[in-house]
Design a protein around this motif. Structure first.
Motif, PDB file in Angstrom:
ATOM      1  N   SER A 100       0.840  -1.215   0.000  1.00 39.20           N
ATOM      2  CA  SER A 100       0.000   0.000   0.000  1.00 39.20           C
ATOM      3  C   SER A 100       0.864   1.249   0.000  1.00 39.20           C
ATOM      4  O   SER A 100       0.537   2.242  -0.656  1.00 39.20           O
ATOM      5  CB  SER A 100      -0.895   0.057   1.227  1.00 39.20           C
ATOM      6  N   ASN A 101       1.964   1.203   0.758  1.00 41.55           N
ATOM      7  CA  ASN A 101       2.850   2.376   0.797  1.00 41.55           C
ATOM      8  C   ASN A 101       3.479   2.629  -0.566  1.00 41.55           C
ATOM      9  O   ASN A 101       3.619   3.766  -1.002  1.00 41.55           O
ATOM     10  CB  ASN A 101       3.968   2.174   1.835  1.00 41.55           C
TER      11      ASN A 101
ATOM     12  N   GLN B 128       2.222   1.794  -3.419  1.00 41.75           N
ATOM     13  CA  GLN B 128       1.168   2.278  -4.307  1.00 41.75           C
ATOM     14  C   GLN B 128       0.953   3.785  -4.086  1.00 41.75           C
ATOM     15  O   GLN B 128       0.878   4.552  -5.056  1.00 41.75           O
ATOM     16  CB  GLN B 128      -0.117   1.508  -3.991  1.00 41.75           C
ATOM     17  N   LYS B 129       0.909   4.180  -2.824  1.00 43.35           N
ATOM     18  CA  LYS B 129       0.686   5.602  -2.513  1.00 43.35           C
ATOM     19  C   LYS B 129       1.861   6.448  -3.001  1.00 43.35           C
ATOM     20  O   LYS B 129       1.682   7.525  -3.561  1.00 43.35           O
ATOM     21  CB  LYS B 129       0.534   5.789  -0.998  1.00 43.35           C
TER      22      LYS B 129
ATOM     23  N   TYR C   9       1.506   9.475  -5.808  1.00 39.38           N
ATOM     24  CA  TYR C   9       1.877  10.838  -5.437  1.00 39.38           C
ATOM     25  C   TYR C   9       2.971  11.383  -6.363  1.00 39.38           C
ATOM     26  O   TYR C   9       2.826  12.440  -6.966  1.00 39.38           O
ATOM     27  CB  TYR C   9       2.355  10.850  -3.975  1.00 39.38           C
TER      28      TYR C   9
END
Ligand SMILES: Nc1nc2c(ncn2[C@@H]2O[C@H](COP(=O)(O)OP(=O)(O)OP(=O)(O)O)[C@@H](O)[C@H]2O)c(=O)[nH]1
Ligand SMILES: [Mg+2]
Length: 201
Positions: A99-100, A102-103, A107
């Motif tokens: 998830s990190n 992906q974020k 960004y």
């Protein structure tokens, strides 16, 4: 259009040591180094391929997964057509960090429409006997986080490596075809007296 070779940029992201460089090197040079060094910054390699009748030059960007190299890798996310989120099935933390990654990608790549961006998830090192992440668990994560394709690979044994990169191309082409379809809808709309027949975008 279909006769022209398309240049696609795909980017490999994931924790340090999950096997990103090994996957790229296996795919492009068909070599595997059991003592590979950590990547510093980014590297890229090209490979031509044909997927469903389309000729594509795949530009594979391999990034440094270690946190200390963050500022060296993030400037290269922009313009990526597909992101391969990679973890190692014998390293639970690398799965939990998806998830990190992906974020971070959304960004720094400045993705305008993250829900429709083509991500593909790779669970690497399936040749290892001690798994910390099951296939089911990884599939569930993919379904719940954007319905992403999930592939299990081994750069060491050359399992599913080509399939994974081909899947990345398919995902990009599918999005591209959808866009073309939408644009066609708008073109027809401009020249027609009736209302547009397309409402896909
Ligand atoms: N058993 C096994 N080992 C692998 C596999 N892929 C990579 N490795 C090994 O795992 C270690 C790390 O691989 P790398 O390809 O350097 O990992 P990376 O993701 O590029 O790491 P960073 O560059 O630090 O981000 C190396 O010792 C590889 O030989 C695999 O499929 N199976
Ligand atoms: Mg590397």
């Amino acid at each position: 259009m279909s006769g022209k070779s398309l240049l696609l940029k795909v980017i490999l992201l994931g924790d340090g040591g999950v096997g990103k460089s090994s996957l790229m090197n296996r795919y492009v040079t068909n070599k595997f180094d059991s003592q590979a060094f950590h990547t510093i910054g980014v590297e890229f390699l090209n490979r031509d391929l044909e997927v469903d009748g389309r000729f594509v030059t795949l530009q594979i960007w391999d990034t440094a997964g270690q946190e200390r190299f963050k500022s060296l890798r993030t400037p290269f996310y922009r313009g990526a057509d597909c992101c391969l989120l990679t973890f190692s099935v014998d390293d639970r933390q690398s799965f939990e960090n998806l998830s990190n990654w992906q974020k971070e990608f959304v960004y720094y790549a400045d993705v305008k429409d993250p829900e429709h961006f083509p991500f593909v998830v790779l669970g690497n090192k399936i040749d290892k006997l001690e798994r910390q992440v099951s296939t089911e668990e990884a599939r569930t994560w993919c379904m719940e986080n954007g319905n992403y394709p999930y592939l299990e690979t081994s750069a060491k044994d050359d399992t599913n490596v080509a399939v994974a990169f081909e899947e990345a191309v398919r995902q990009v082409l599918a999005v591209e075809e959808q866009l073309e379809h939408c644009m066609l809808g708008h073109t027809i709309d401009l020249h027609s007296s009736s209302k547009s027949g397309s409402s896909c975008c």
